[in-house]
Design an enzyme around this catalytic site. Structure first.
Site, PDB file in Angstrom:
ATOM      1  N   GLU A  32      55.651  37.149  87.848  1.00  0.00           N
ATOM      2  CA  GLU A  32      56.675  36.201  87.933  1.00  0.00           C
ATOM      3  C   GLU A  32      56.284  35.098  86.587  1.00  0.00           C
ATOM      4  O   GLU A  32      57.374  34.645  85.949  1.00  0.00           O
ATOM      5  CB  GLU A  32      56.418  35.181  89.020  1.00  0.00           C
ATOM      6  CG  GLU A  32      56.729  36.143  90.321  1.00  0.00           C
ATOM      7  CD  GLU A  32      56.268  35.532  91.595  1.00  0.00           C
ATOM      8  OE1 GLU A  32      57.104  34.295  92.172  1.00  0.00           O
ATOM      9  OE2 GLU A  32      55.358  35.908  92.385  1.00  0.00           O
ATOM     10  N   LYS A  61      50.470  37.227 102.795  1.00  0.00           N
ATOM     11  CA  LYS A  61      51.176  37.195 101.601  1.00  0.00           C
ATOM     12  C   LYS A  61      50.235  37.957 100.428  1.00  0.00           C
ATOM     13  O   LYS A  61      49.096  37.584 100.424  1.00  0.00           O
ATOM     14  CB  LYS A  61      51.524  36.116 101.120  1.00  0.00           C
ATOM     15  CG  LYS A  61      52.912  35.439 101.850  1.00  0.00           C
ATOM     16  CD  LYS A  61      54.088  36.315 101.709  1.00  0.00           C
ATOM     17  CE  LYS A  61      54.630  36.121 100.432  1.00  0.00           C
ATOM     18  NZ  LYS A  61      55.450  34.913  99.938  1.00  0.00           N
ATOM     19  N   SER A  87      48.801  33.465  99.692  1.00  0.00           N
ATOM     20  CA  SER A  87      49.617  32.180  99.793  1.00  0.00           C
ATOM     21  C   SER A  87      48.493  31.120 100.492  1.00  0.00           C
ATOM     22  O   SER A  87      47.717  31.758 101.460  1.00  0.00           O
ATOM     23  CB  SER A  87      50.563  32.379 100.726  1.00  0.00           C
ATOM     24  OG  SER A  87      50.916  31.320 101.338  1.00  0.00           O
ATOM     25  N   HIS A 107      73.708  48.717  87.355  1.00  0.00           N
ATOM     26  CA  HIS A 107      74.171  47.516  88.249  1.00  0.00           C
ATOM     27  C   HIS A 107      73.450  47.437  89.306  1.00  0.00           C
ATOM     28  O   HIS A 107      73.800  46.941  90.503  1.00  0.00           O
ATOM     29  CB  HIS A 107      75.587  47.867  88.589  1.00  0.00           C
ATOM     30  CG  HIS A 107      76.468  48.327  87.825  1.00  0.00           C
ATOM     31  ND1 HIS A 107      77.504  47.489  86.942  1.00  0.00           N
ATOM     32  CD2 HIS A 107      76.759  49.554  87.141  1.00  0.00           C
ATOM     33  CE1 HIS A 107      78.010  48.167  85.976  1.00  0.00           C
ATOM     34  NE2 HIS A 107      77.706  49.345  86.117  1.00  0.00           N
TER      35      HIS A 107
END
Ligand code: ARG
Length: 494
Positions: free
Chosen positions: A307, A300, A294, A173
């Protein structure tokens, strides 16, 4: 199409368009709109080598049946090989007047051989041709996919071996549950991909059936030899029902299920990498070459590969859905709807072949902060189950042991301490079964080492598991480099 050919081949009488395959009973050519809709050559040209391969096999049968004399057969064979090389080098191309790969190749062969080129269609239809091409193509691509998947598995196995002794929190969970070996966590993905590869091998056996000889739908009145063609093309058998053979696309749907499943597995792996690389977890550092920056935020470092793995699973599922939806309710036998099977299949192949090597590089270069993971491993009272198991070994029924361990958690929380910080008095206040010896199992190393059952997270088990998994991976890799087509000509590039 040259004037010369349109005089010699009555099928070409209607003129420039349509690839010249079916002009005889029409008095006007197709509208440009129909041609634009109908045309598939811009994507099915990639099947050209397979179409030529089956034409070569078919020509041998026409020759054996006396429908090509030995001189004609030699010329045809030579022309097919030359065209195969020209397709491979890019010297032979389809043009937009061609409807599909079959009409384009026939056009070129007729240009090169004259009327003799028109003999090769005897006993064949594009319906059995396309079904055969696609099976050949996908059987080859299944192996190419197996190669990249086993590459990824190898990277996972290596990382799993490196981190077999590294404790980390295990989750259910997405809540900390029990400590695990981080190698165990990494190795689980190897098993998922092995199931996919076993599905692909299974699929390959079922797909090893040749539709060629089925003609448009009913077989052929010419003395063809479907078994021999099947054998020449590396299929285990020829189809038993010509109607089924030209309309069956189960092999496409099933292939796309496997690629979608691989996509889902990649997406779950990708999601984990995103979590591990986040500042919130901060377990993993992505290598500079396998992460992105980024354009606005200089600090970043983004897990774009992970992704994209997550995102591309969407299109892989879409490819499967498109084909299943197209097939649903389709009457027998061939219907033009079936032309819609190819782009999803090609997309799935292309997607995996570009995605998996990138995921592999990302995984192979990930570095994990073992101190951070070890520190987090017992957190959240993740060792509470150890207390219950310790009591069970002392004959306390698990139901009661669970209650006692739960009471320890409550007491530790109330006092804002860890389970192992509870004093002897506090332990005794929960249950007189609890003695100070219970503290021996309240260590992450102890908890891991105790999990010695098959498939458990004990580091020794994990190392065994990884060795065994690697044997399976090597077998799949060997299958991946196997050529499905025997004695393939040099121009057939896998
Ligand atoms: N381009 C067609 C396809 O991909 C080939 C078969 C066409 N057959 C036909 N009868 N029009 O399905």
């Amino acid at each position: 199409m040259s004037e010369n050919n349109s005089q010699t081949d009555p099928k070409d009488a209607r003129g420039e368009s349509s690839g010249g395959l079916w002009g005889g009973r029409f008095s006007s050519g197709p509208s440009p709109e129909l041609e634009a809709l109908s045309r598939s050559v811009q994507f099915d040209w990639r099947l050209a080598p397979y179409d030529l391969l089956q034409t070569k096999a078919h020509a041998s049968i026409l020759a054996a049946a006396g429908l090509l004399d030995s001189d004609e057969f030699a010329q045809v064979n030579e022309a097919i090989d030359q065209l195969g090389r020209d397709v491979a080098s890019g010297d032979a191309q389809a043009d937009l007047a061609d409807e599909d790969v079959h009409s384009a190749l026939e056009r070129i062969l007729v240009e090169r051989l004259g009327p003799l080129g028109g003999k090769l269609r005897a006993g064949r239809s594009r319906n059995d041709q396309i079904a055969t091409d696609l099976r050949l193509y996908l059987r080859v691509q299944a192996r190419n996919i197996a190669q990249v998947v086993t590459g990824l598995q190898t990277a996972l196995v290596q990382q799993a071996a490196t981190y077999a002794d590294a404790p980390a929190p295990g989750y259910t969970h997405l809540q900390r549950a029990q400590p695990v070996s981080f190698g165990h966590e990494l190795a689980k993905h190897v098993h998922a991909f092995s199931r996919d590869l076993s599905r692909l091998q299974n699929w390959d056996e079922r797909t090893s059936v040749s539709p060629l000889g089925s003609g448009a739908l009913s077989g052929s009145a010419l003395p063809l030899d479907p078994e021999s063609v099947a054998e020449q093309l590396g299929f285990a058998a020829a189809a038993n029902n010509s109607i089924d053979a030209v309309s069956d696309r189960d092999f496409v749907a099933e292939f796309l299920f496997v690629t979608a499943m691989i996509g889902v597995h990649l997406s779950r792996l990708g999601e984990e990498v995103c979590l591990w690389a986040s500042k919130e977890f901060a377990w993993a550092t992505l290598h500079d070459s396998w992460s992105t920056g980024s354009s606005i935020m200089p600090q970043k470092k983004n897990p774009d590969i992970a992704e994209l793995a997550r995102g591309k699973s969407g299109r892989l599922i879409g490819d499967l859905t498109a084909v299943l939806t197209m097939l649903k309710g389709l009457p027998f036998a061939y219907n033009r709807d079936l032309q819609e099977d190819k782009e999803p299949a090609f997309d799935a192949v292309d997607t995996l072949l570009v995605l998996i090597p990138a995921v592999t590089g990302m995984i192979a270069t990930l570095e994990f902060d073992t101190d951070k993971m070890a520190e987090a491993a017992p957190d959240g009272h993740a060792l509470a189950t150890e207390i219950a198991d310790w009591l069970v070994a002392r004959q306390v029924p698990f139901r009661q042991a669970h209650e006692i361990a739960g009471a320890c958690v409550k007491l530790a929380d109330e006092n804002d301490v860890q389970l192992w910080d509870l004093s002897d008095e506090q332990l005794a206040s929960v249950s007189n079964e609890l003695t100070s010896e219970v503290r021996e199992v309240l260590s992450v190393q102890g908890a891991l080492a105790n999990r010695t059952t098959r498939g458990g997270t004990g580091p020794a088990q994990v190392r065994n598991q990884v060795t065994q998994a690697m044997e399976g991976v090597s077998e799949f890799a060997a299958w991946g480099i196997q050529a499905p087509i025997p004695n393939a000509p040099d121009w057939l590039q896998y």
